[in-house]
Scaffold this active site. Structure first.
Site, PDB file in Angstrom:
ATOM      1  N   HIS A 191       1.677 -12.200  40.387  1.00 53.14           N
ATOM      2  CA  HIS A 191       1.301 -10.789  40.300  1.00 53.14           C
ATOM      3  C   HIS A 191       2.567  -9.978  40.005  1.00 53.14           C
ATOM      4  O   HIS A 191       3.640 -10.258  40.563  1.00 53.14           O
ATOM      5  CB  HIS A 191       0.686 -10.332  41.625  1.00 53.14           C
ATOM      6  CG  HIS A 191       0.091  -8.967  41.564  1.00 53.14           C
ATOM      7  ND1 HIS A 191       0.851  -7.822  41.633  1.00 53.14           N
ATOM      8  CD2 HIS A 191      -1.196  -8.553  41.446  1.00 53.14           C
ATOM      9  CE1 HIS A 191       0.074  -6.763  41.564  1.00 53.14           C
ATOM     10  NE2 HIS A 191      -1.186  -7.173  41.448  1.00 53.14           N
TER      11      HIS A 191
ATOM     12  N   ALA B 121      -4.948  -2.234  54.011  1.00 59.35           N
ATOM     13  CA  ALA B 121      -3.626  -2.252  53.393  1.00 59.35           C
ATOM     14  C   ALA B 121      -3.551  -3.169  52.196  1.00 59.35           C
ATOM     15  O   ALA B 121      -2.723  -2.986  51.304  1.00 59.35           O
ATOM     16  CB  ALA B 121      -2.577  -2.667  54.426  1.00 59.35           C
TER      17      ALA B 121
ATOM     18  N   ALA C 215     -10.830   1.385  38.816  1.00 58.98           N
ATOM     19  CA  ALA C 215      -9.732   1.799  39.686  1.00 58.98           C
ATOM     20  C   ALA C 215     -10.169   2.943  40.594  1.00 58.98           C
ATOM     21  O   ALA C 215     -10.759   3.928  40.139  1.00 58.98           O
ATOM     22  CB  ALA C 215      -8.532   2.220  38.846  1.00 58.98           C
TER      23      ALA C 215
ATOM     24  N   GLN D  60      -5.201  -5.830  22.194  1.00 47.50           N
ATOM     25  CA  GLN D  60      -5.788  -5.521  23.494  1.00 47.50           C
ATOM     26  C   GLN D  60      -5.370  -6.557  24.532  1.00 47.50           C
ATOM     27  O   GLN D  60      -5.021  -6.213  25.667  1.00 47.50           O
ATOM     28  CB  GLN D  60      -7.312  -5.482  23.369  1.00 47.50           C
ATOM     29  CG  GLN D  60      -8.035  -5.037  24.622  1.00 47.50           C
ATOM     30  CD  GLN D  60      -9.532  -5.007  24.406  1.00 47.50           C
ATOM     31  OE1 GLN D  60     -10.135  -6.001  23.988  1.00 47.50           O
ATOM     32  NE2 GLN D  60     -10.147  -3.867  24.680  1.00 47.50           N
TER      33      GLN D  60
ATOM     34  N   SER E 239     -18.857 -19.188  35.495  1.00 45.03           N
ATOM     35  CA  SER E 239     -19.147 -17.817  35.897  1.00 45.03           C
ATOM     36  C   SER E 239     -18.652 -16.895  34.794  1.00 45.03           C
ATOM     37  O   SER E 239     -17.730 -17.243  34.044  1.00 45.03           O
ATOM     38  CB  SER E 239     -18.506 -17.472  37.242  1.00 45.03           C
ATOM     39  OG  SER E 239     -17.099 -17.693  37.220  1.00 45.03           O
TER      40      SER E 239
ATOM     41  N   GLU F 268     -17.679 -12.750  33.709  1.00 48.77           N
ATOM     42  CA  GLU F 268     -17.365 -11.405  34.179  1.00 48.77           C
ATOM     43  C   GLU F 268     -17.781 -10.364  33.146  1.00 48.77           C
ATOM     44  O   GLU F 268     -17.511 -10.503  31.946  1.00 48.77           O
ATOM     45  CB  GLU F 268     -15.865 -11.284  34.455  1.00 48.77           C
ATOM     46  CG  GLU F 268     -15.470  -9.895  34.964  1.00 48.77           C
ATOM     47  CD  GLU F 268     -13.991  -9.792  35.267  1.00 48.77           C
ATOM     48  OE1 GLU F 268     -13.552 -10.473  36.224  1.00 48.77           O
ATOM     49  OE2 GLU F 268     -13.282  -9.070  34.541  1.00 48.77           O
TER      50      GLU F 268
ATOM     51  N   ASP G 290       3.583 -14.694  46.397  1.00 51.40           N
ATOM     52  CA  ASP G 290       2.240 -14.578  45.851  1.00 51.40           C
ATOM     53  C   ASP G 290       1.293 -15.558  46.533  1.00 51.40           C
ATOM     54  O   ASP G 290       0.162 -15.202  46.895  1.00 51.40           O
ATOM     55  CB  ASP G 290       2.304 -14.876  44.343  1.00 51.40           C
ATOM     56  CG  ASP G 290       1.486 -13.915  43.517  1.00 51.40           C
ATOM     57  OD1 ASP G 290       1.409 -12.735  43.880  1.00 51.40           O
ATOM     58  OD2 ASP G 290       0.915 -14.363  42.511  1.00 51.40           O
TER      59      ASP G 290
ATOM     60  N   TYR H 127     -15.238  -3.269  39.032  1.00 52.16           N
ATOM     61  CA  TYR H 127     -15.280  -2.022  39.797  1.00 52.16           C
ATOM     62  C   TYR H 127     -14.018  -1.257  39.425  1.00 52.16           C
ATOM     63  O   TYR H 127     -12.908  -1.716  39.668  1.00 52.16           O
ATOM     64  CB  TYR H 127     -15.281  -2.379  41.287  1.00 52.16           C
ATOM     65  CG  TYR H 127     -15.531  -1.280  42.275  1.00 52.16           C
ATOM     66  CD1 TYR H 127     -16.824  -0.850  42.548  1.00 52.16           C
ATOM     67  CD2 TYR H 127     -14.482  -0.720  42.998  1.00 52.16           C
ATOM     68  CE1 TYR H 127     -17.064   0.118  43.512  1.00 52.16           C
ATOM     69  CE2 TYR H 127     -14.710   0.254  43.961  1.00 52.16           C
ATOM     70  CZ  TYR H 127     -16.003   0.677  44.214  1.00 52.16           C
ATOM     71  OH  TYR H 127     -16.237   1.630  45.170  1.00 52.16           O
TER      72      TYR H 127
ATOM     73  N   GLN I  58      -6.126 -14.862  37.163  1.00 50.84           N
ATOM     74  CA  GLN I  58      -5.873 -14.030  36.005  1.00 50.84           C
ATOM     75  C   GLN I  58      -5.844 -14.940  34.787  1.00 50.84           C
ATOM     76  O   GLN I  58      -5.580 -16.141  34.901  1.00 50.84           O
ATOM     77  CB  GLN I  58      -4.532 -13.305  36.164  1.00 50.84           C
ATOM     78  CG  GLN I  58      -4.216 -12.305  35.080  1.00 50.84           C
ATOM     79  CD  GLN I  58      -5.326 -11.301  34.891  1.00 50.84           C
ATOM     80  OE1 GLN I  58      -6.148 -11.462  33.991  1.00 50.84           O
ATOM     81  NE2 GLN I  58      -5.374 -10.266  35.725  1.00 50.84           N
TER      82      GLN I  58
ATOM     83  N   HIS J  56     -14.093 -19.527  34.910  1.00 49.56           N
ATOM     84  CA  HIS J  56     -14.518 -18.132  34.948  1.00 49.56           C
ATOM     85  C   HIS J  56     -14.136 -17.498  33.615  1.00 49.56           C
ATOM     86  O   HIS J  56     -12.951 -17.474  33.250  1.00 49.56           O
ATOM     87  CB  HIS J  56     -13.806 -17.415  36.096  1.00 49.56           C
ATOM     88  CG  HIS J  56     -14.243 -16.002  36.307  1.00 49.56           C
ATOM     89  ND1 HIS J  56     -15.508 -15.659  36.744  1.00 49.56           N
ATOM     90  CD2 HIS J  56     -13.570 -14.824  36.155  1.00 49.56           C
ATOM     91  CE1 HIS J  56     -15.595 -14.345  36.860  1.00 49.56           C
ATOM     92  NE2 HIS J  56     -14.444 -13.809  36.499  1.00 49.56           N
TER      93      HIS J  56
END
Length: 310
Positions: A158, A132, A57, A221, A21, A23, A167, A55, A185, A275
């Site tokens: 995270h 939430a 922030a 970056q 996949s 992104e 997590d 999408y 990630q 991914h």
């Protein structure tokens, strides 16, 4: 997608190669739109199982994300997933966004909580009458329709989580709510992924934990991204790139070598799905896939990507 099983012993006994996949993020200019179109067309040759569009922030790219996903679905036969966050939105506002994406054919969402409105350093505050967290967002999506839902996972934790156990508990709640896949990630040390996967499976989580691969287009970056999301960039990687600041071809060669080595190592661990964070560019990703033996399905490319979207 086909794999050179006859010549590469890593794929012996496998009926097909790894699932893929890719992104993308919404383009911000006409030039960027053209580049993304070229990228989608090039990567469609590898017959990905799906592609996803980020999408921004607080829904800051709602319109561009919708336009990008819509064009992919309209002008190619690639399955396209839309990222969706719940930060800064009520449940009714999220439902309205979902209706917009659903109307253009989206049936797969990457459900994320989203960064706090004040940035990564700000404390997260759920919106009044909103979801939430990502687990609640997943449940909300499932209440609307039987969408396919991917969620995030963090091999190095995270940055807001107390510890890895907390997590994993959050991931378990997302799975219990209906998530069917977790996209990790990015990471550069496969040991992080292996240890994380062991703990995830020990917690009774059986959905695919798909490693996120980020070829290094720009070291500075990547280091910035890593600082924001809790990932680490080993010093030895920085040491490889820093002497090549004014040698773009050499930097690309190192990026391909490192990412291909990482994918090879994960395949050796039994990973069957990847991914790729493309940064809207195809050259490094294509080179990595070619290097590890994933062949381009040129015969089917035109049917999947004719008039590739931007």
């Amino acid at each position: 997608m086909t794999i050179a099983t006859n010549s590469d012993p890593r794929y012996a006994g496998r009926s097909r190669g790894p699932k893929l996949s890719f992104e993308f993020f919404p383009p911000r200019s006409g030039e960027a739109e053209q580049l993304l179109g070229e990228t989608i067309e090039a990567l469609a040759a590898y017959a990905p199982d799906f592609v996803s569009v980020t999408y921004g922030a607080g829904g800051s790219t709602r319109g561009p994300t919708l336009a990008t996903v819509s064009r992919i679905l309209r002008e190619t036969s690639l399955p396209a997933a839309a990222h969706l966050t719940c930060v800064g939105a009520t449940k009714a506002e999220v439902a309205a966004v979902v209706d917009e994406f659903r109307a253009v054919g989206v049936r797969h969402f990457v459900a994320l909580r989203g960064d706090p409105a004040g940035g990564i350093d700000a404390a997260y505050e759920p919106s009044p009458d909103g979801y939430a967290n990502a687990a609640e967002l997943v449940a909300g999506l499932k209440a609307i329709a039987d969408f396919e839902i991917s969620v995030s996972a963090y091999p190095e934790k995270h940055p807001e989580s107390r510890d890895v156990a907390a997590d994993i508990d959050i991931l378990k709640r997302k799975v219990d709510a209906g998530a069917t896949r977790a996209l990790t990630q990015f990471f550069f040390d496969n040991d992080h992924y292996a240890r994380y996967l062991d703990r995830v499976r020990a917690a009774g989580i059986e959905i695919p934990i798909v490693p996120g691969i980020l070829p290094v287009h720009n070291l500075g970056q990547v280091q910035k991204f890593a600082g924001l999301c809790g990932a680490s960039v080993p010093q030895w990687i920085a040491d490889r790139f820093e002497p090549l600041a004014d040698r773009p071809e050499a930097r690309a060669a190192v990026a391909i070598e490192l990412a291909a080595r990482q994918v090879d190592g994960l395949i050796a661990l039994g990973v069957e799905e990847f991914h790729f964070y493309t940064m809207n560019r195809s050259a490094l990703v294509s080179a990595v896939l070619d290097r590890v033996g994933i062949e381009r399905d040129d015969a089917g490319k035109q049917g999947r990507a004719e008039g590739a979207a931007a």
